[in-house]
Design a protein around this motif. Structure first.
Motif, short mmCIF file in Angstrom:
data_model
loop_
_atom_site.label_atom_id
_atom_site.label_comp_id
_atom_site.label_asym_id
_atom_site.label_seq_id
_atom_site.Cartn_x
_atom_site.Cartn_y
_atom_site.Cartn_z
N THR A 1 4.49 -27.20 -43.54
CA THR A 1 3.50 -28.21 -43.93
C THR A 1 2.52 -27.56 -44.91
O THR A 1 2.03 -26.46 -44.65
N VAL A 2 2.28 -28.23 -46.01
CA VAL A 2 1.39 -27.72 -47.06
C VAL A 2 0.19 -28.66 -47.18
O VAL A 2 0.35 -29.89 -47.20
N VAL A 3 -0.99 -28.08 -47.27
CA VAL A 3 -2.22 -28.86 -47.39
C VAL A 3 -3.07 -28.32 -48.54
O VAL A 3 -3.19 -27.09 -48.71
N THR A 4 -3.63 -29.22 -49.31
CA THR A 4 -4.66 -28.86 -50.29
C THR A 4 -5.88 -29.74 -50.02
O THR A 4 -5.74 -30.87 -49.55
N PHE A 5 -7.06 -29.21 -50.27
CA PHE A 5 -8.26 -30.03 -50.06
C PHE A 5 -9.35 -29.62 -51.03
O PHE A 5 -9.39 -28.48 -51.53
N THR A 6 -10.26 -30.55 -51.25
CA THR A 6 -11.44 -30.31 -52.07
C THR A 6 -12.63 -30.93 -51.35
O THR A 6 -12.66 -32.15 -51.14
N VAL A 7 -13.58 -30.10 -50.96
CA VAL A 7 -14.78 -30.57 -50.28
C VAL A 7 -15.99 -30.08 -51.07
O VAL A 7 -16.10 -28.88 -51.35
N PRO A 8 -16.90 -30.97 -51.47
CA PRO A 8 -18.05 -30.56 -52.30
C PRO A 8 -18.91 -29.49 -51.65
O PRO A 8 -18.95 -29.36 -50.41
N GLU A 9 -19.61 -28.74 -52.48
CA GLU A 9 -20.43 -27.64 -52.01
C GLU A 9 -21.51 -28.10 -51.04
O GLU A 9 -21.84 -27.39 -50.08
N HIS A 10 -22.06 -29.29 -51.25
CA HIS A 10 -23.15 -29.75 -50.38
C HIS A 10 -22.64 -30.13 -48.98
O HIS A 10 -23.44 -30.37 -48.08
N LEU A 11 -21.32 -30.16 -48.80
CA LEU A 11 -20.72 -30.40 -47.48
C LEU A 11 -20.11 -29.12 -46.94
O LEU A 11 -19.02 -29.12 -46.37
N ARG A 12 -20.81 -28.03 -47.11
CA ARG A 12 -20.28 -26.72 -46.75
C ARG A 12 -19.92 -26.64 -45.26
O ARG A 12 -18.90 -26.06 -44.89
N ASP A 13 -20.74 -27.21 -44.39
CA ASP A 13 -20.45 -27.16 -42.96
C ASP A 13 -19.15 -27.91 -42.65
O ASP A 13 -18.34 -27.46 -41.83
N LEU A 14 -18.95 -29.04 -43.32
CA LEU A 14 -17.72 -29.80 -43.12
C LEU A 14 -16.50 -29.00 -43.61
O LEU A 14 -15.44 -29.02 -42.99
N ARG A 15 -16.69 -28.29 -44.71
CA ARG A 15 -15.60 -27.45 -45.22
C ARG A 15 -15.25 -26.35 -44.23
O ARG A 15 -14.07 -26.04 -44.02
N HIS A 16 -16.27 -25.79 -43.59
CA HIS A 16 -16.03 -24.76 -42.57
C HIS A 16 -15.25 -25.35 -41.39
O HIS A 16 -14.29 -24.74 -40.88
N ARG A 17 -15.64 -26.55 -40.95
CA ARG A 17 -14.92 -27.21 -39.85
C ARG A 17 -13.47 -27.48 -40.22
O ARG A 17 -12.56 -27.31 -39.40
N LEU A 18 -13.24 -27.87 -41.46
CA LEU A 18 -11.88 -28.17 -41.91
C LEU A 18 -11.04 -26.90 -41.92
O LEU A 18 -9.90 -26.89 -41.44
N ARG A 19 -11.58 -25.82 -42.44
CA ARG A 19 -10.84 -24.55 -42.45
C ARG A 19 -10.54 -24.08 -41.04
O ARG A 19 -9.45 -23.57 -40.75
N ALA A 20 -11.53 -24.23 -40.13
CA ALA A 20 -11.33 -23.82 -38.74
C ALA A 20 -10.23 -24.63 -38.08
O ALA A 20 -9.38 -24.10 -37.36
N ALA A 21 -10.23 -25.94 -38.34
CA ALA A 21 -9.20 -26.80 -37.76
C ALA A 21 -7.82 -26.44 -38.29
O ALA A 21 -6.83 -26.42 -37.54
N LEU A 22 -7.71 -26.14 -39.57
CA LEU A 22 -6.43 -25.75 -40.15
C LEU A 22 -5.95 -24.42 -39.56
O LEU A 22 -4.77 -24.27 -39.22
N THR A 23 -6.86 -23.48 -39.42
CA THR A 23 -6.50 -22.17 -38.87
C THR A 23 -5.97 -22.32 -37.44
O THR A 23 -4.96 -21.73 -37.07
N TRP A 24 -6.67 -23.13 -36.62
CA TRP A 24 -6.24 -23.33 -35.24
C TRP A 24 -4.85 -23.95 -35.19
O TRP A 24 -4.06 -23.69 -34.29
N SER A 25 -4.52 -24.77 -36.19
CA SER A 25 -3.23 -25.46 -36.22
C SER A 25 -2.13 -24.63 -36.86
O SER A 25 -1.04 -25.13 -37.11
N GLY A 26 -2.42 -23.35 -37.16
CA GLY A 26 -1.39 -22.45 -37.66
C GLY A 26 -1.36 -22.27 -39.16
O GLY A 26 -0.49 -21.56 -39.68
N PHE A 27 -2.31 -22.87 -39.88
CA PHE A 27 -2.33 -22.74 -41.34
C PHE A 27 -2.93 -21.42 -41.77
O PHE A 27 -3.80 -20.86 -41.11
N ALA A 28 -2.47 -20.96 -42.93
CA ALA A 28 -3.05 -19.79 -43.59
C ALA A 28 -3.20 -20.12 -45.07
O ALA A 28 -2.47 -20.96 -45.62
N LEU A 29 -4.15 -19.47 -45.70
CA LEU A 29 -4.40 -19.69 -47.13
C LEU A 29 -3.36 -18.92 -47.94
O LEU A 29 -3.30 -17.69 -47.89
#
Length: 280
Positions: free
Chosen positions: A115-143
């Protein structure tokens, strides 16, 4: 397990045996409280259970307050004491975690392919971007490279990001299924995205600690089982379920699973007896 859980359980550490107070508390609630005990749990019970794990009372109280603020717990008064209950959100997260914690094949890919994922989250939503990265990591994703994340198998992304999607800007996440093409083997891609030797080391750390009969001989069973589950959760975060053909010879995941299953069963009855004594 959905990606909500990593933001709750925390990110990976250099060692799976770091055992932060928050991780131990969540392991405790997952083992003894979620769908098992429905009364408020006195703070003194939690302090007593984690004291043997080397967690100071002040650290327990601080992390309980943080878990209340994050919506995992709610606080209630019990006479002169404070009690804590799991919120519906907290119970949901722990149920999700238990699927893999107690699953029969926690280190096997959920299916073939990627499964491949790309995303773009604006800088002012930095906390949301952190949550998204954490969720992806928990689900087995790597950059894999800038903006491109990859995970083994067909990940249920709607479930993994279910708690985050409503907060994301429209079209900020794109996802695809992928398969290996002839002439383009995945071996180097796997090694580029994941530190396979670090994953192996995490398994060896878990095995080296828990294979000895005296690993928890000086601890009350309730504390030993809590620490065991916290270590297991850390190992599950570290291992993204990569296909075995990319992992080299003598991959230790089966040994880890057998060991956890055996020790978890060994601690079960005396730990539950300890819990009943504490809450009684």
């Amino acid at each position: 397990m959905t990606g909500t859980a990593l933001a709750v359980f925390g990110g990976t550490d250099d060692s799976i045996l770091t055992r932060k107070p928050r991780q131990l508390l969540l392991a405790f609630f997952g083992e003894y409280v979620c769908d098992r005990y429905f009364e408020p749990l006195r703070a003194s019970v939690l302090i007593g259970a984690l004291e043997s794990a080397g967690v100071a009372a002040s650290a327990v109280r601080t992390n309980l307050d943080r878990m209340v603020r994050s919506g995992v717990l709610e606080r209630t008064r019990l006479g002169r004491e404070i009690g804590f209950l799991l919120t519906p959100h907290g119970s949901e997260v722990l149920r999700e975690a238990s699927v893999r914690v107690n699953g029969p094949a926690p280190f096997e890919p959920q299916s073939d392919g990627w499964t491949v994922v790309t995303f773009t989250v604006p800088e002012h939503l930095r906390d949301l971007r952190h949550r998204l990265r954490a969720a992806l990591t928990w689900s087995g994703f790597a950059l894999l490279r800038d903006g491109m994340w990859i995970a083994p198998g067909a990940v249920d992304l709607a479930a993994a990001l279910g708690a985050i999607i409503p907060d994301l800007p429209p079209t900020s996440v794109n996802a695809f299924s992928a398969a290996e093409l002839d002439g383009f083997p995945m071996t180097e891609t796997v090694r580029l995205a994941w530190d396979v030797e670090a994953i192996r080391t995490a398994h060896h750390e878990f095995i080296a600690h828990w294979e000895h009969d005296d690993a928890a001989s000086d601890l009350p069973p309730i504390t030993a089982r809590t620490i065991l589950v916290a270590d297991w959760l850390a190992l599950l975060r570290a291992d993204p379920r990569l296909p075995r053909q990319y992992m080299g010879d003598d991959w230790p995941a089966d040994r880890s699973f057998e060991l956890f299953t055996r020790r978890h069963r060994e601690f079960a009855f005396p730990a539950v007896r300890d819990f009943a004594t504490l809450v009684g």
